[in-house]
Write an enzyme that holds these catalytic residues in place. Structure first.
Site, short mmCIF file in Angstrom:
data_model
loop_
_atom_site.label_atom_id
_atom_site.label_comp_id
_atom_site.label_asym_id
_atom_site.label_seq_id
_atom_site.Cartn_x
_atom_site.Cartn_y
_atom_site.Cartn_z
N LYS A 22 0.85 -1.20 0.00
CA LYS A 22 0.00 0.00 0.00
C LYS A 22 0.88 1.25 0.00
O LYS A 22 0.70 2.16 -0.81
CB LYS A 22 -0.89 0.01 1.24
N ASN A 23 1.87 1.27 0.89
CA ASN A 23 2.65 2.49 1.10
C ASN A 23 3.68 2.73 0.00
O ASN A 23 4.29 3.80 -0.04
CB ASN A 23 3.30 2.48 2.48
N ARG A 92 -4.97 10.29 4.45
CA ARG A 92 -3.96 11.34 4.59
C ARG A 92 -3.03 11.38 3.38
O ARG A 92 -2.59 12.45 2.95
CB ARG A 92 -3.21 11.01 5.86
N CYS A 116 -5.83 11.47 12.73
CA CYS A 116 -6.29 10.09 12.49
C CYS A 116 -6.65 9.54 13.86
O CYS A 116 -6.66 10.27 14.85
CB CYS A 116 -5.20 9.28 11.82
N ARG A 121 -1.49 14.54 12.82
CA ARG A 121 -0.48 14.06 11.86
C ARG A 121 0.00 15.32 11.11
O ARG A 121 -0.58 15.70 10.12
CB ARG A 121 -1.11 13.06 10.90
N ASP A 304 4.63 0.58 12.15
CA ASP A 304 3.44 -0.10 11.60
C ASP A 304 3.35 -1.55 12.06
O ASP A 304 2.36 -2.21 11.76
CB ASP A 304 3.45 -0.04 10.08
N ILE A 326 7.95 6.98 17.09
CA ILE A 326 7.47 7.68 15.90
C ILE A 326 6.15 8.38 16.19
O ILE A 326 5.99 9.58 15.94
CB ILE A 326 7.30 6.70 14.71
N ARG A 396 -8.56 -1.05 4.55
CA ARG A 396 -7.74 0.03 3.97
C ARG A 396 -6.38 -0.52 3.52
O ARG A 396 -5.82 -0.05 2.54
CB ARG A 396 -7.47 1.13 5.00
C1 EPZ Z 1 3.94 6.88 6.48
O1 EPZ Z 1 3.11 7.88 7.04
C2 EPZ Z 1 3.07 5.64 6.37
N1 EPZ Z 1 1.92 5.92 5.50
C3 EPZ Z 1 2.57 5.23 7.77
O2 EPZ Z 1 1.86 4.01 7.61
C4 EPZ Z 1 3.78 4.99 8.66
O3 EPZ Z 1 3.32 4.72 9.97
C5 EPZ Z 1 4.69 6.22 8.68
O4 EPZ Z 1 5.05 6.58 7.33
C6 EPZ Z 1 5.96 5.99 9.47
O5 EPZ Z 1 6.68 4.92 8.90
C7 EPZ Z 1 2.12 5.87 4.16
O6 EPZ Z 1 3.21 5.59 3.69
C8 EPZ Z 1 0.92 6.15 3.31
P1 EPZ Z 1 5.93 10.18 8.56
P2 EPZ Z 1 3.65 9.41 7.08
O7 EPZ Z 1 5.82 11.49 7.85
O8 EPZ Z 1 4.43 9.69 5.88
C9 EPZ Z 1 6.26 13.41 11.94
C10 EPZ Z 1 0.07 2.55 7.78
O9 EPZ Z 1 -0.34 1.95 8.78
N2 EPZ Z 1 6.01 14.41 10.88
O10 EPZ Z 1 7.09 9.27 8.23
O11 EPZ Z 1 2.48 10.26 7.36
C11 EPZ Z 1 5.07 12.52 12.22
O12 EPZ Z 1 4.19 13.15 13.14
C12 EPZ Z 1 0.46 4.00 7.88
O13 EPZ Z 1 0.26 2.03 6.65
C13 EPZ Z 1 6.13 15.75 11.20
O14 EPZ Z 1 6.40 16.12 12.33
O15 EPZ Z 1 4.58 9.37 8.37
C14 EPZ Z 1 5.72 11.28 12.79
O16 EPZ Z 1 5.98 11.50 14.18
C15 EPZ Z 1 0.10 4.58 9.24
N3 EPZ Z 1 5.91 16.69 10.22
C16 EPZ Z 1 7.05 11.20 12.06
O17 EPZ Z 1 7.26 12.49 11.46
C17 EPZ Z 1 5.59 16.33 8.93
O18 EPZ Z 1 5.43 17.23 8.08
C18 EPZ Z 1 7.05 10.18 10.94
O19 EPZ Z 1 5.90 10.44 10.13
C19 EPZ Z 1 5.48 14.96 8.63
C20 EPZ Z 1 5.69 14.02 9.63
#
Ligand code: EPZ
Length: 416
Positions: A22-23, A92, A116, A121, A304, A326, A396
């Site tokens: 998916k990701n 998202r 979420c 997020r 995840d 995370i 999803r």
């Molecule tokens: C991706 O989400 C994945 N989703 C998530 O999987 C996964 O949990 C996450 O990466 C971490 O590996 C997809 O790929 C569609 P991040 P993403 O930006 O990109 C902070 C699932 O279950 N952050 O890597 O949204 C954030 O709050 C989903 O498949 C900021 O502070 O995650 C987090 O603490 C759930 N500012 C950390 O970074 C930003 O602008 C990592 O988030 C962006 C993120």
């Protein structure tokens, strides 16, 4: 609203073919906006999220055809630049259309994603990176609005490793004027896979697989024929199910390196793991041993898989300490596991799990995608019947999960 009815207590046996990730699929689907023409994507998982993303692309004017796991996306006719709230709020990752629309049309109006199930997020890194590349972005009535944008190469460092922000800025940089240097990028296989797709489209990217990307903007990109990588989280979820049920399963069509941290942790918990080129055999112990887990960006233990690992530890011999660095509040599955008899004490972003010898079936509720998966694998190990409500969360990110589990000998039925 669909529910899953599961009768636990049977070890999983047999082979399961893992679907596309998916990701990895979502960023590649977004990237098709960068290159007008007909893109062919293979091994695309049939999920609510890929269907939602396809709807977003169609609203923008793309033409999409799906035949099994083959998806063709014609982005020649894309003529709109707005991703509406009612779709973005359900997923998202819709925000991934922001950079490609700015890169191709110089304008975009994308709804800010809501939170979420487990909290805020933020997207500040997405916005800061695009602004560093010259995008003047306003927030108007809950929408991110860019007008008259000509993206220029820039140097940008991520103070937090972010999958989504890395994906967003890679797509902004490939058509920008000049060179972009991105420091401290995410290394998740989904990110590297996007880079390889962009290279196939004619982008110029150096450093893929390292924390520093150098991207030289090009005048245009061509459509691609790409195969989506296997879903490492689905694969690791099945491995955790084998660990919980004392089963012995073979995961087919996987890339073992993509979920090595999870496999190492399951070996520490007592599983026997045999890695081959594109498959992994996992045999669970009679009872897992307690393990400690700290989630990290790739190649560390993935957030995840945090919920699924708590389920395994819920029946382990001993006490486990599981920390999510995370997402500090991604624990909505804990109270539901307690209904199945788990003994878990939550202290901020740390779960202390005292293993019990048996879980017992109950009615529980799914709250988000990976929490649902955690409840499914816990139910497979619980005594008696468990009914999991609101399993649209599961749909999803897991393709035909109950069919795959039934083929491994589980007693599982979807009821509505
Ligand atoms: C991706 O989400 C994945 N989703 C998530 O999987 C996964 O949990 C996450 O990466 C971490 O590996 C997809 O790929 C569609 P991040 P993403 O930006 O990109 C902070 C699932 O279950 N952050 O890597 O949204 C954030 O709050 C989903 O498949 C900021 O502070 O995650 C987090 O603490 C759930 N500012 C950390 O970074 C930003 O602008 C990592 O988030 C962006 C993120």
């Amino acid at each position: 609203m669909d529910k899953l009815r599961i009768t636990g207590g049977r070890p999983l046996e047999g082979a399961v073919r893992i679907s596309g990730a998916k990701n990895a699929a979502l960023p590649v689907m977004a990237a098709t906006l960068l290159a007008p023409g007909v893109h062919t994507l293979r091994n695309v998982p049939r999920l609510r999220d890929t269907q939602t993303f396809a709807r977003v692309l169609e609203i923008l004017g793309a033409k999409i055809a799906v035949d099994g796991d083959l998806m063709t996306i014609d982005t020649q006719g894309v003529n709109a630049v707005e991703a509406p709230y009612d779709l973005v709020k359900t997923m998202r990752a819709s925000i991934y259309v922001l950079a490609p629309l700015l890169a191709r049309f110089g304008q975009s109006r994308v709804s800010l994603p809501g939170g979420c199930a487990w909290g805020p997020r933020p997207v500040n890194l997405h916005l800061a990176g695009l602004q560093a590349m010259g995008a003047k972005l306003e927030i108007e009535h809950g929408y991110i609005v860019g007008r008259g944008v000509k993206l220029k190469g820039a140097s940008f460092g991520f103070d937090v490793v972010s999958v989504g922000a890395t994906v967003q800025l890679m797509m902004a940089a490939v058509l920008a004027e000049g060179t972009t240097v991105l420091e401290n990028v995410a290394l998740e296989p989904d990110v590297t896979a996007l880079g390889e797709v962009l290279l196939a489209c004619g982008a110029r990217i150096e450093g893929l697989g390292s924390r520093r990307l150098v991207i030289h903007g090009v005048a245009g990109l061509r459509p691609v024929d790409a195969t989506i990588i296997p879903d490492r989280i689905e694969a690791a979820t099945f491995a955790a199910a084998a660990a919980m049920t004392g089963g012995s399963i073979r995961l087919e069509r996987v890339i073992p390196d993509h979920f090595e941290a999870a496999l190492l942790k399951l070996e520490e918990a007592g599983c026997t793991v045999r890695r081959a080129a594109d498959s992994v055999a996992v045999a669970g112990p009679a009872r897992p041993r307690a393990v400690d887990v700290v989630t990290q960006p790739f190649p560390g233990f993935p957030t995840d898989m945090q919920a699924q690992m708590i389920a395994v530890c819920a029946v382990a011999s001993g006490t486990s300490v599981i920390e999510d660095t995370i997402y500090l509040d991604r624990f909505t599955h804990v109270p539901e596991l307690a209904r199945l008899g788990a003994n878990i004490e939550l202290k901020g972003n740390v779960a202390v799990v005292k293993g019990v010898s048996r879980l017992s079936g109950a009615q529980v509720m799914a709250t988000d995608l990976r929490a649902s998966a955690c409840l499914v694998i816990a139910a497979l190990a619980a005594e008696g019947e468990t009914v999991i409500d609101r399993i649209y969360h599961l749909d999803r990110g897991y393709e035909a999960l109950e069919t795959k589990l039934a083929a491994l000998g589980a007693t599982v039925q979807r009821v509505n």
